[in-house]
Design a protein around this motif. Structure first.
Motif, PDB file in Angstrom:
ATOM      1  N   ILE B 219       0.825  -1.201   0.000  1.00 52.43           N
ATOM      2  CA  ILE B 219       0.000   0.000   0.000  1.00 52.43           C
ATOM      3  C   ILE B 219       0.865   1.260   0.000  1.00 52.43           C
ATOM      4  O   ILE B 219       0.604   2.212  -0.707  1.00 52.43           O
ATOM      5  CB  ILE B 219      -0.938   0.008   1.226  1.00 52.43           C
ATOM      6  CG1 ILE B 219      -2.032  -1.019   1.004  1.00 52.43           C
ATOM      7  CG2 ILE B 219      -1.554   1.384   1.421  1.00 52.43           C
ATOM      8  CD1 ILE B 219      -3.028  -1.094   2.113  1.00 52.43           C
ATOM      9  N   SER B 220       1.956   1.233   0.776  1.00 50.68           N
ATOM     10  CA  SER B 220       2.787   2.432   0.884  1.00 50.68           C
ATOM     11  C   SER B 220       3.443   2.783  -0.454  1.00 50.68           C
ATOM     12  O   SER B 220       3.931   3.879  -0.653  1.00 50.68           O
ATOM     13  CB  SER B 220       3.862   2.228   1.951  1.00 50.68           C
ATOM     14  OG  SER B 220       4.816   1.306   1.475  1.00 50.68           O
ATOM     15  N   ASP B 221       3.453   1.840  -1.374  1.00 46.22           N
ATOM     16  CA  ASP B 221       4.099   2.105  -2.654  1.00 46.22           C
ATOM     17  C   ASP B 221       3.185   2.776  -3.665  1.00 46.22           C
ATOM     18  O   ASP B 221       3.620   3.200  -4.720  1.00 46.22           O
ATOM     19  CB  ASP B 221       4.590   0.785  -3.259  1.00 46.22           C
ATOM     20  CG  ASP B 221       5.897   0.368  -2.613  1.00 46.22           C
ATOM     21  OD1 ASP B 221       6.596   1.250  -2.106  1.00 46.22           O
ATOM     22  OD2 ASP B 221       6.194  -0.826  -2.622  1.00 46.22           O
ATOM     23  N   ILE B 222       1.896   2.832  -3.339  1.00 43.48           N
ATOM     24  CA  ILE B 222       0.949   3.328  -4.348  1.00 43.48           C
ATOM     25  C   ILE B 222       1.165   4.804  -4.634  1.00 43.48           C
ATOM     26  O   ILE B 222       1.257   5.628  -3.728  1.00 43.48           O
ATOM     27  CB  ILE B 222      -0.504   3.076  -3.900  1.00 43.48           C
ATOM     28  CG1 ILE B 222      -0.754   1.583  -3.831  1.00 43.48           C
ATOM     29  CG2 ILE B 222      -1.491   3.741  -4.829  1.00 43.48           C
ATOM     30  CD1 ILE B 222      -2.083   1.203  -3.260  1.00 43.48           C
ATOM     31  N   GLY B 223       1.259   5.135  -5.926  1.00 43.69           N
ATOM     32  CA  GLY B 223       1.276   6.539  -6.332  1.00 43.69           C
ATOM     33  C   GLY B 223       2.530   7.309  -5.958  1.00 43.69           C
ATOM     34  O   GLY B 223       2.482   8.271  -5.212  1.00 43.69           O
ATOM     35  N   THR B 224       3.678   6.882  -6.451  1.00 42.46           N
ATOM     36  CA  THR B 224       4.926   7.578  -6.187  1.00 42.46           C
ATOM     37  C   THR B 224       4.921   8.960  -6.855  1.00 42.46           C
ATOM     38  O   THR B 224       4.600   9.085  -8.023  1.00 42.46           O
ATOM     39  CB  THR B 224       6.099   6.755  -6.748  1.00 42.46           C
ATOM     40  OG1 THR B 224       5.966   5.427  -6.265  1.00 42.46           O
ATOM     41  CG2 THR B 224       7.430   7.327  -6.313  1.00 42.46           C
ATOM     42  N   ILE B 225       5.284   9.964  -6.055  1.00 45.48           N
ATOM     43  CA  ILE B 225       5.379  11.323  -6.603  1.00 45.48           C
ATOM     44  C   ILE B 225       6.853  11.698  -6.689  1.00 45.48           C
ATOM     45  O   ILE B 225       7.585  11.557  -5.712  1.00 45.48           O
ATOM     46  CB  ILE B 225       4.648  12.325  -5.690  1.00 45.48           C
ATOM     47  CG1 ILE B 225       3.147  12.048  -5.692  1.00 45.48           C
ATOM     48  CG2 ILE B 225       4.934  13.765  -6.113  1.00 45.48           C
ATOM     49  CD1 ILE B 225       2.364  12.934  -4.737  1.00 45.48           C
ATOM     50  N   ILE B 226       7.301  12.115  -7.836  1.00 44.06           N
ATOM     51  CA  ILE B 226       8.689  12.564  -7.968  1.00 44.06           C
ATOM     52  C   ILE B 226       8.714  14.011  -8.440  1.00 44.06           C
ATOM     53  O   ILE B 226       8.417  14.298  -9.599  1.00 44.06           O
ATOM     54  CB  ILE B 226       9.481  11.681  -8.950  1.00 44.06           C
ATOM     55  CG1 ILE B 226       9.458  10.217  -8.479  1.00 44.06           C
ATOM     56  CG2 ILE B 226      10.926  12.176  -9.070  1.00 44.06           C
ATOM     57  CD1 ILE B 226      10.361   9.303  -9.270  1.00 44.06           C
ATOM     58  N   PRO B 227       9.059  14.945  -7.552  1.00 42.06           N
ATOM     59  CA  PRO B 227       9.186  16.320  -8.007  1.00 42.06           C
ATOM     60  C   PRO B 227      10.577  16.576  -8.597  1.00 42.06           C
ATOM     61  O   PRO B 227      11.551  15.978  -8.154  1.00 42.06           O
ATOM     62  CB  PRO B 227       8.995  17.133  -6.719  1.00 42.06           C
ATOM     63  CG  PRO B 227       9.255  16.201  -5.593  1.00 42.06           C
ATOM     64  CD  PRO B 227       9.261  14.798  -6.106  1.00 42.06           C
TER      65      PRO B 227
END
Lengths: 460, 460
Positions: B219-227
């Protein structure tokens, strides 16, 4: 031809649309397509031994032979395929991650990404279809209304090409007359035919003019905008949601994406329509509302068709009367909303007097909602209805440019025919024939091909 | 089962993604599927006589026998199909207008639109797959990263089900011991086994805990945001465009749609990533810029990974140092831009000292750009890398809820085992077995089925 085939790299493209979906298709084409794909299939030998054009389920595996997806594979042997080369079509699950994983493995196996239109370009170069059929494929996919798609189907089925051939025959018969005159300038009976070739050229001019007229008609149909207008609280947004919600194809598409609050592209009766939910046409001094209302009027003036929602329980307002004055009655579809509150006799009388089609309904009632949808669908069909005339042969910008060039050449020829020598006329006619050969793709340069196929989508 | 099959209406859904594309697939399932489709095919008799699972091209026609599209058709005979019913798959051109036209004709022929997940639901009800395989299909499509998809594949291939069976066997062996104690309370050698069943329950508790841990990790891996962060004019937007432009799947998808100026969902190494182009981290008094910078820091704090662009030709700024203080060095990927302007020795030294991975490049140089892409890909792979551990068996919310219930029951059991009678313990264990039966789908209510399949997409 065989040489061309042998030099081909193997290419791949995702041929289906975007977003997560049940299924996706990869197309792979090239001499080594079957070998390359067999390396990604666990049951390699079964696949290699399988019959072409039969369906089988295989495990698509990565380099460690770990299953990536269960896929359906269709194998095509050269020349019996779309491109004429060896081809494989992979039907896999349509998740974005899985699609990317499969693509990654295919690329690592020596296959490269296809350029736009490369499959169809290969099909053309391998003699699987003429240039106009190749163009029609893209036209069929990219059409935004029935007139465009009908025009593309004429090309796809070769009827357009037949018409162009007839046009060429007419030009050649003019050339034959001119040749005779040039060859035997003294023979009186031939001299007398002078008029006949001018008449023939004029016939050709008429055909060209007619085609340009048809083309203009198609262009004017592109991108129909339908605003939903009315006073505040008439039920405009309810109607907007009703129509958008009913729209089958788009509703399926829209899952999981953010929906634009005020406009939506939908398809009604084969027409791509931008449906706009507009601000209420009320009298107001609030500058933001005024801006919204100005915008509404801009839509009203631009729109071919207007959906006008007017509540049963209110009198007709000044702004509503303005609608009926701005737009032709036959392009207004009126919906008398909130039928549960009032019989709306006054509204009905007004609309009857103006000759505006209407339906009365209560949007919260499912049965009445369905009636509204059917009514609107029928009206739009009637207003945008296909004429019974045959589609023209100008299907895209390239065709249009060639035909306009020809039109100019013929006009100038008709003007000067009397003072020109037969040899000059013959020379000009040959020029027009060259233009037509380019139109049908009998003569094509690399440059023209690049131009045509760069408009394609990637999987075609 | 046969009764169920006979009652089925024939259903249709578009199974492929949205937007104009080369191809689209319609799935049709139901007892009358083949008859209904034959009515839309010009070569009706050829189609009816054709072999199942073979590919043939037909003309799809409207009620006036006018061609709508040239389609490829695959016929499946019950029970040899996905749903177990008669099925047809139509591969047509992927234009929105043509897709709508075909759907319209199918619906008028007596076929109805499928509900969400209806194909897979029928497959389950017709005994073509167990409930967990049915769930895995949707999971495979909807996954946003490799860990999720690996978990779904375990279900798809039945390994998860095997693990659950083992768990059930363990529970049953506890029951057997308890039964023996209840049946023969006086026999001393059985009495001595008391401890053994508690130990067995504890083993089960450990398995459950381990599964919950694995689930939390997914669950913690869902939807990685990379700015992408850095000072103004560092080359952030160039890098953004470079990465987005390189991204194969999404780039193909994006044609003709408006691109969000500052963020884009892309897939890198099997991870769905939201790449964000942020405002420059400069010192400013302009309130709008301050707002942008504050937002950038929010992203920096949220993001697992940060792409930091820093120009070769400038000294390190205060705000840049703040980046290296806010984020763990191993989660920063540094790109020293504008390598054409300066050697950037100072920057390199700083990054080396901090232990931050970097690459130096000039974005306008294609060769160097490719190196940057490879470098970033490798780094992201390393940071988000799949652990070697086997995927767990909790794959979705439903599983999670059942397992948490079981965890609670076992915990309370372990606490009170000493003071509970064997009969009570046996009763509790039977309750847990019932939960597991529900998990694997051996017992399912209409309600549970509705819940499961309502999450599906329409063509599955």
């Amino acid at each position: 031809m065989p040489n061309y085939l042998e030099n081909q790299e193997t290419i791949v493209a995702l041929a289906t649309g975007k977003g997560n979906s049940a299924l996706a298709i990869f197309r792979i084409s090239g001499r080594q397509a079957i070998t390359y794909i067999s390396n990604c299939i666990l049951q390699k030998n079964t696949f290699l031994a399988s019959q072409p054009r039969s369906i089988k389920i295989y495990k698509f595996v990565d380099f460690n032979k770990k299953m990536v997806d269960e896929i359906t594979v269709i194998k095509y042997l050269s020349p019996e395929s779309y491109t004429g080369e060896n081809m494989v079509e992979i039907i896999c699950h349509g998740g974005e991650i899985i699609v990317e994983e499969i693509l990654e493995i295919l690329l690592k196996n020596g296959i490269r990404l296809a350029n736009k239109g490369e499959f169809t370009r290969r099909a053309f170069l391998n003699g699987k279809m003429d240039l106009m059929k190749a163009e029609s494929v893209q036209q069929i996919i990219g059409s935004t209304n029935k007139k465009q798609i009908n025009c593309a189907r004429e090309m796809y089925e070769g009827r357009t090409q037949k018409k162009l051939l007839e046009l060429k025959t007419k030009l050649k018969s003019v050339l034959a007359i001119l040749d005779a005159i040039i060859e035997f300038p003294e023979e009186d009976d031939i001299k007398e035919k002078d008029l006949s070739y001018i008449q023939k050229i004029d016939e050709i001019r008429c055909i060209i003019d007619e085609e340009i007229r048809k083309r203009e008609k198609i262009i004017s149909d592109i991108g129909t905008i339908i605003p939903i207008v009315g006073i505040a609280n008439a039920g405009k947004s309810s109607l907007f949601n009703l129509i958008v919600g009913f729209n089958r194809v788009i509703v399926h598409y829209e899952e999981g994406t953010t929906r634009d609050a005020v406009s939506e592209e939908i398809i009604i009766n084969g027409e791509k329509i931008k449906l706009i939910d507009t601000a209420g046409l009320n009298e107001t001094e609030n500058p933001i509302e005024i801006l919204g209302i100005r915008k509404t009027w801009e839509y009203v003036e631009k729109g071919n068709i207007v959906l006008w929602v007017t509540p049963s329980n209110k009198k007709i307002m000044e702004n509503e009367i303005k609608i009926t004055k701005t737009i032709k009655s036959e392009n207004i579809i009126a919906i008398i909303s909130k039928s549960d509150l009032n019989k709306g006799e006054e509204k009905k009388k007004y609309l009857n007097d103006k000759g505006i089609s209407y339906i009365q309904a209560c949007f919260v009632n499912d049965k009445e909602s369905n009636k509204v949808i059917d009514f609107i669908g029928e009206k739009i069909k009637k207003i945008t209805k296909e004429s019974d005339e045959e589609p023209g042969f100008i299907c895209n910008k390239r065709h249009e440019e060639i035909i306009i060039t020809i039109k100019k050449k013929i006009s100038s020829l008709m003007e000067k025919a009397k003072i020109m020598g037969e040899e000059t006329i013959s020379y000009e006619i040959k020029g027009i024939l060259t233009d037509l050969n380019e139109f049908v793709g009998e003569t094509t340069s690399e440059e023209i091909l690049n131009m045509i196929f760069s408009d394609f989508c990637v999987g075609k």
